[in-house]
Design a protein around this motif. Structure first.
Motif, PDB file in Angstrom:
ATOM      1  N   LYS A   1       5.976   7.365   5.086  1.00  0.00           N
ATOM      2  CA  LYS A   1       6.303   6.534   3.922  1.00  0.00           C
ATOM      3  C   LYS A   1       6.554   5.093   4.343  1.00  0.00           C
ATOM      4  CE  LYS A   1       8.572  10.287   1.489  1.00  0.00           C
ATOM      5  NZ  LYS A   1       9.886  10.799   1.076  1.00  0.00           N
ATOM      6  N   CYS A   2       7.254   4.922   5.453  1.00  0.00           N
ATOM      7  CA  CYS A   2       7.548   3.571   5.918  1.00  0.00           C
ATOM      8  C   CYS A   2       6.295   2.864   6.421  1.00  0.00           C
ATOM      9  CB  CYS A   2       8.622   3.612   6.996  1.00  0.00           C
ATOM     10  SG  CYS A   2      10.239   4.044   6.325  1.00  0.00           S
ATOM     11  N   LEU A   3       5.409   3.594   7.081  1.00  0.00           N
ATOM     12  CA  LEU A   3       4.148   2.990   7.512  1.00  0.00           C
ATOM     13  C   LEU A   3       3.304   2.565   6.311  1.00  0.00           C
ATOM     14  CD1 LEU A   3       3.107   5.291  10.489  1.00  0.00           C
ATOM     15  CD2 LEU A   3       3.916   2.940  10.614  1.00  0.00           C
ATOM     16  N   THR A   4       3.332   3.374   5.256  1.00  0.00           N
ATOM     17  CA  THR A   4       2.614   3.024   4.034  1.00  0.00           C
ATOM     18  C   THR A   4       3.180   1.743   3.440  1.00  0.00           C
ATOM     19  OG1 THR A   4       2.193   5.362   3.618  1.00  0.00           O
ATOM     20  CG2 THR A   4       1.931   3.864   1.751  1.00  0.00           C
ATOM     21  N   THR A   5       4.495   1.641   3.400  1.00  0.00           N
ATOM     22  CA  THR A   5       5.146   0.430   2.902  1.00  0.00           C
ATOM     23  C   THR A   5       4.783  -0.767   3.772  1.00  0.00           C
ATOM     24  OG1 THR A   5       6.985   1.731   2.048  1.00  0.00           O
ATOM     25  CG2 THR A   5       7.377  -0.607   2.374  1.00  0.00           C
ATOM     26  N   GLN A   6       4.767  -0.555   5.080  1.00  0.00           N
ATOM     27  CA  GLN A   6       4.419  -1.623   6.008  1.00  0.00           C
ATOM     28  C   GLN A   6       3.014  -2.145   5.732  1.00  0.00           C
ATOM     29  OE1 GLN A   6       3.691  -0.466  10.136  1.00  0.00           O
ATOM     30  NE2 GLN A   6       5.131  -2.059  10.778  1.00  0.00           N
ATOM     31  N   VAL A   7       2.072  -1.259   5.528  1.00  0.00           N
ATOM     32  CA  VAL A   7       0.688  -1.649   5.242  1.00  0.00           C
ATOM     33  C   VAL A   7       0.616  -2.416   3.919  1.00  0.00           C
ATOM     34  CG1 VAL A   7      -1.608  -0.755   4.670  1.00  0.00           C
ATOM     35  CG2 VAL A   7      -0.366   0.173   6.616  1.00  0.00           C
ATOM     36  N   GLN A   8       1.334  -1.941   2.901  1.00  0.00           N
ATOM     37  CA  GLN A   8       1.332  -2.635   1.604  1.00  0.00           C
ATOM     38  C   GLN A   8       1.849  -4.055   1.740  1.00  0.00           C
ATOM     39  OE1 GLN A   8       3.763  -0.081  -0.787  1.00  0.00           O
ATOM     40  NE2 GLN A   8       2.096   1.356  -1.239  1.00  0.00           N
ATOM     41  N   VAL A   9       2.947  -4.230   2.439  1.00  0.00           N
ATOM     42  CA  VAL A   9       3.536  -5.562   2.597  1.00  0.00           C
ATOM     43  C   VAL A   9       2.598  -6.461   3.402  1.00  0.00           C
ATOM     44  CG1 VAL A   9       5.438  -6.837   3.675  1.00  0.00           C
ATOM     45  CG2 VAL A   9       5.918  -4.790   2.326  1.00  0.00           C
ATOM     46  N   MET A  10       2.018  -5.909   4.462  1.00  0.00           N
ATOM     47  CA  MET A  10       1.116  -6.712   5.284  1.00  0.00           C
ATOM     48  C   MET A  10      -0.141  -7.107   4.507  1.00  0.00           C
ATOM     49  SD  MET A  10       1.626  -4.795   8.934  1.00  0.00           S
ATOM     50  CE  MET A  10       0.669  -5.898   9.945  1.00  0.00           C
ATOM     51  N   ARG A  11      -0.631  -6.232   3.653  1.00  0.00           N
ATOM     52  CA  ARG A  11      -1.784  -6.579   2.810  1.00  0.00           C
ATOM     53  C   ARG A  11      -1.434  -7.698   1.845  1.00  0.00           C
ATOM     54  NH1 ARG A  11      -4.268  -0.655   1.393  1.00  0.00           N
ATOM     55  NH2 ARG A  11      -5.540  -0.483   3.258  1.00  0.00           N
ATOM     56  N   ARG A  12      -0.242  -7.624   1.260  1.00  0.00           N
ATOM     57  CA  ARG A  12       0.191  -8.694   0.341  1.00  0.00           C
ATOM     58  C   ARG A  12       0.323 -10.018   1.056  1.00  0.00           C
ATOM     59  NH1 ARG A  12       4.590  -5.010  -2.727  1.00  0.00           N
ATOM     60  NH2 ARG A  12       3.133  -3.896  -4.043  1.00  0.00           N
ATOM     61  N   ILE A  13       0.861 -10.004   2.266  1.00  0.00           N
ATOM     62  CA  ILE A  13       0.979 -11.231   3.052  1.00  0.00           C
ATOM     63  C   ILE A  13      -0.402 -11.793   3.357  1.00  0.00           C
ATOM     64  CG2 ILE A  13       1.654 -12.159   5.303  1.00  0.00           C
ATOM     65  CD1 ILE A  13       4.044 -10.208   5.223  1.00  0.00           C
ATOM     66  N   ALA A  14      -1.311 -10.936   3.791  1.00  0.00           N
ATOM     67  CA  ALA A  14      -2.669 -11.392   4.108  1.00  0.00           C
ATOM     68  C   ALA A  14      -3.361 -11.945   2.862  1.00  0.00           C
ATOM     69  CB  ALA A  14      -3.482 -10.226   4.695  1.00  0.00           C
ATOM     70  N   HIS A  15      -3.187 -11.271   1.722  1.00  0.00           N
ATOM     71  CA  HIS A  15      -3.804 -11.737   0.482  1.00  0.00           C
ATOM     72  C   HIS A  15      -3.217 -13.100   0.077  1.00  0.00           C
ATOM     73  CE1 HIS A  15      -5.741 -11.582  -3.402  1.00  0.00           C
ATOM     74  NE2 HIS A  15      -4.565 -11.797  -3.977  1.00  0.00           N
ATOM     75  N   PHE A  16      -1.904 -13.237   0.223  1.00  0.00           N
ATOM     76  CA  PHE A  16      -1.242 -14.498  -0.149  1.00  0.00           C
ATOM     77  C   PHE A  16      -1.775 -15.651   0.686  1.00  0.00           C
ATOM     78  CE2 PHE A  16       2.185 -17.589   0.520  1.00  0.00           C
ATOM     79  CZ  PHE A  16       2.431 -17.956  -0.782  1.00  0.00           C
ATOM     80  N   TYR A  17      -1.928 -15.452   1.987  1.00  0.00           N
ATOM     81  CA  TYR A  17      -2.375 -16.512   2.869  1.00  0.00           C
ATOM     82  C   TYR A  17      -3.879 -16.734   2.862  1.00  0.00           C
ATOM     83  CZ  TYR A  17       2.285 -17.257   4.635  1.00  0.00           C
ATOM     84  OH  TYR A  17       3.616 -17.575   4.728  1.00  0.00           O
ATOM     85  N   SER A  18      -4.640 -15.764   2.339  1.00  0.00           N
ATOM     86  CA  SER A  18      -6.088 -15.938   2.303  1.00  0.00           C
ATOM     87  C   SER A  18      -6.564 -16.628   1.033  1.00  0.00           C
ATOM     88  CB  SER A  18      -6.799 -14.590   2.438  1.00  0.00           C
ATOM     89  OG  SER A  18      -6.555 -13.794   1.301  1.00  0.00           O
ATOM     90  N   THR A  19      -5.709 -16.679   0.008  1.00  0.00           N
ATOM     91  CA  THR A  19      -6.126 -17.342  -1.234  1.00  0.00           C
ATOM     92  C   THR A  19      -5.586 -18.730  -1.342  1.00  0.00           C
ATOM     93  OG1 THR A  19      -4.240 -16.372  -2.414  1.00  0.00           O
ATOM     94  CG2 THR A  19      -6.361 -15.245  -2.560  1.00  0.00           C
TER      95      THR A  19
END
Length: 156
Positions: free
Chosen positions: A138-156
């Motif tokens: 569950k924590c790894l899933t949360t980690q991936v979600q947060v990292m995807r949001r960070i990457a999306h934020f910085y890529s746009t």
């Protein structure tokens, strides 16, 4: 199993705390950014990011769970841990050279495979292992979600 959260609940980690710790770690990594883009430098950088993500998640969880305590201990004593890994690699290489002649490979049971994946799982009984594994996933899933949001934020 004595889990404080139900199996379907999200990771009981404060996403904001994880994000804050992780972004600070990324800022430190970016500060040390090298101009070289060699394969080796890219590998080192990605390894540092992975360690930062793991350390951030374990820090956000704290000492509530066995896997986070083990991970924090390993991260704090990386020098000893690296020496241990090197000795394991050397012993595995020696074992492989001996196993090549034997041709029989011992298959691991499913619980033993799971023990290898969960930090600290080697010493847990089966019920504790399942509980810790579910929390860790569950924590790894949360980690991936947060990292995807960070990457999306910085890529746009």
């Amino acid at each position: 199993m004595t889990s404080k959260s139900s199996p379907s609940s999200p990771c009981p980690v404060d996403k904001a705390k994880f994000t804050r710790i992780f972004l600070r770690a990324l800022a430190r990594i970016n500060k040390d950014r090298l101009t070289s883009s060699s394969h080796q430098e890219i590998h080192k950088r990605s390894r540092r990011i992975k360690i930062a993500a793991d350390a951030s998640m374990a820090s956000a969880i704290g000492s509530k769970r066995a896997w986070s305590r083990i991970m924090l201990w390993k991260l704090r004593s990386r020098i000893r841990y690296r020496a241990l890994i090197r000795s394991r690699v050397i012993s595995l290489e020696r074992k492989r050279s001996v196993d090549i002649g034997n041709k029989k490979k011992k298959e691991l049971s499913r619980p033993d495979k799971l023990r290898q994946l969960v930090p600290g799982g080697e010493t847990m009984d089966f019920c504790s292992l399942l509980d810790e594994a579910s929390h860790y996933i569950k924590c790894l899933t949360t980690q991936v979600q947060v990292m995807r949001r960070i990457a999306h934020f910085y890529s746009t």
